[in-house]
Enzyme design. Structure first.
Site, PDB file in Angstrom:
ATOM      1  N   ASP A  27       0.823  -1.210   0.000  1.00 50.27           N
ATOM      2  CA  ASP A  27       0.000   0.000   0.000  1.00 50.27           C
ATOM      3  C   ASP A  27       0.856   1.259   0.000  1.00 50.27           C
ATOM      4  OD1 ASP A  27      -2.282   1.510   0.039  1.00 50.27           O
ATOM      5  OD2 ASP A  27      -3.078   0.684   1.892  1.00 50.27           O
ATOM      6  N   HIS A 218      -8.493  -1.092   8.902  1.00 54.60           N
ATOM      7  CA  HIS A 218      -7.491  -0.453   8.052  1.00 54.60           C
ATOM      8  C   HIS A 218      -7.799   1.044   8.045  1.00 54.60           C
ATOM      9  CE1 HIS A 218      -4.990  -0.432   4.189  1.00 54.60           C
ATOM     10  NE2 HIS A 218      -5.633   0.721   4.096  1.00 54.60           N
ATOM     11  N   CYS A 251      -4.335   7.568  -1.299  1.00 54.99           N
ATOM     12  CA  CYS A 251      -5.365   7.121  -2.229  1.00 54.99           C
ATOM     13  C   CYS A 251      -5.393   8.080  -3.410  1.00 54.99           C
ATOM     14  CB  CYS A 251      -6.740   7.077  -1.568  1.00 54.99           C
ATOM     15  SG  CYS A 251      -8.073   6.605  -2.710  1.00 54.99           S
TER      16      CYS A 251
END
Length: 329
Positions: A27, A218, A251
């Site tokens: 990630d 998360h 993101c």
């Protein structure tokens, strides 16, 4: 321990086990502009394996054109040194990715879709129904190979384009995957919209409804509530958390979204509160301090810079003279 006891003990861990799951190598690194050399990725995963983490999401089996930072997925997973007791996971988007991951001896496949239709279309270029149909095939592929599956549901606590997401909608998707025989579900605060009261309510309800599922939380720290949300989830009975070394991540479809909660900062806080994470914090900090040289810039996490709470500093070089002058007054 019931929920009331868990909530009452949130400030005093009393040795309660919390499973820490590292996602920075996937990630985090997938968001970086610089390509971290394959041998450095392997060395980083090997260092993380020695810290006592429960799970490491090593990489993603995606198109190299889509995420060039992880184009060496097969090599990394094949060449890391695997420590017994550590789960080595990888994100896979489709059956082909699953086949590649299984061939590379991945312990667990992590599948991702969003509970928000808008976010799913923006991020995955599919409707939620299309994503589910595709992921159902991946689940079947993994089950046929005897490989564990975890499904990460994005935007559980809010969508940056739609706003609040109804708990009923979230739970409907959880149930669909539970019906397929999926054993693990990650509830993702993809863009840092969660707040502690919301987290406590949703986590308690999810655990009560599906006591046999392994739920992971998360969180991102976009609005500074990451650690508070971790504690709220623990108070509601959660015991598995994703976190990212150095606080890396983000993101691409949420401007301003910061990285995941920082692995070493969460471990540091929980250790001070008496929780058992099983993690060697000194070793984790040493791994975090490798990152700036690997990615070419500073990391969001502060603990690697400031040190642990009782990492003390030397007195000034002229301290004795200062004291003598003070006592002479």
């Amino acid at each position: 321990m019931n929920e009331d006891q868990a909530a009452g003990n949130v400030w005093h861990g009393a040795g309660r086990r919390i499973h820490m799951q590292e996602v920075g190598t996937r990630d985090g690194l997938q968001m970086e502009q610089a390509f971290v050399p394959t041998e450095d990725k392997i060395a980083l995963v090997d260092a993380l394996s020695e810290t006592g983490l429960a799970k490491i999401e090593v990489t993603a089996f995606v198109s190299p054109a889509a995420i060039p930072a992880l184009r060496d997925a097969e090599i990394v997973l094949r060449e890391i040194t695997r420590r017994p007791g550590v789960v080595y996971a990888a994100l896979v988007p489709n059956v082909r990715g699953a086949e590649r991951a299984i061939e590379a001896r991945t312990d667990e496949l992590n599948l991702v879709m969003s509970v928000s239709e808008t976010h799913n279309l923006a991020n995955l270029r599919m409707t939620r129904a299309q994503s589910f149909a595709s992921l159902a095939q991946v689940v079947a592929t993994a089950q046929a190979a005897g490989v564990a599956v975890n499904v990460s549901l994005s935007c559980v606590f809010g969508c940056p384009m739609e706003g609040d997401v109804l708990q009923g909608d979230v739970f409907a998707w959880v149930q669909r995957f539970a019906d397929l025989g999926v054993g693990g579900i990650t509830l993702c605060d993809t863009t840092g919209m969660a707040h502690p009261a919301q987290v406590a309510t949703l986590v308690a309800a999810a655990r009560a409804r599906w006591p046999g599922l392994a739920f992971t939380l998360h969180f991102h720290n976009t609005r500074g509530m990451g650690l508070a949300n971790v504690l709220a989830a623990i108070g509601a009975g959660a015991d598995r958390f994703d976190a990212s070394l150095g606080g890396l991540g983000g993101c691409p479809y949420a401007p301003g979204a910061s990285g995941n909660v920082c692995s070493e900062e969460v471990v540091h806080a929980l250790e001070l509160m008496g929780y058992d994470t099983g993690v060697d914090l000194a070793a984790l900090l040493a791994a975090a301090r490798r990152l700036p040289a690997l990615i070419g810039h500073d990391i969001p996490g502060q603990l690697a810079k400031a040190g642990r709470r009782l990492d003390l500093h030397p007195v000034p070089a002229d301290f004795e003279a200062i004291r003598e002058r003070a006592l002479a007054r």
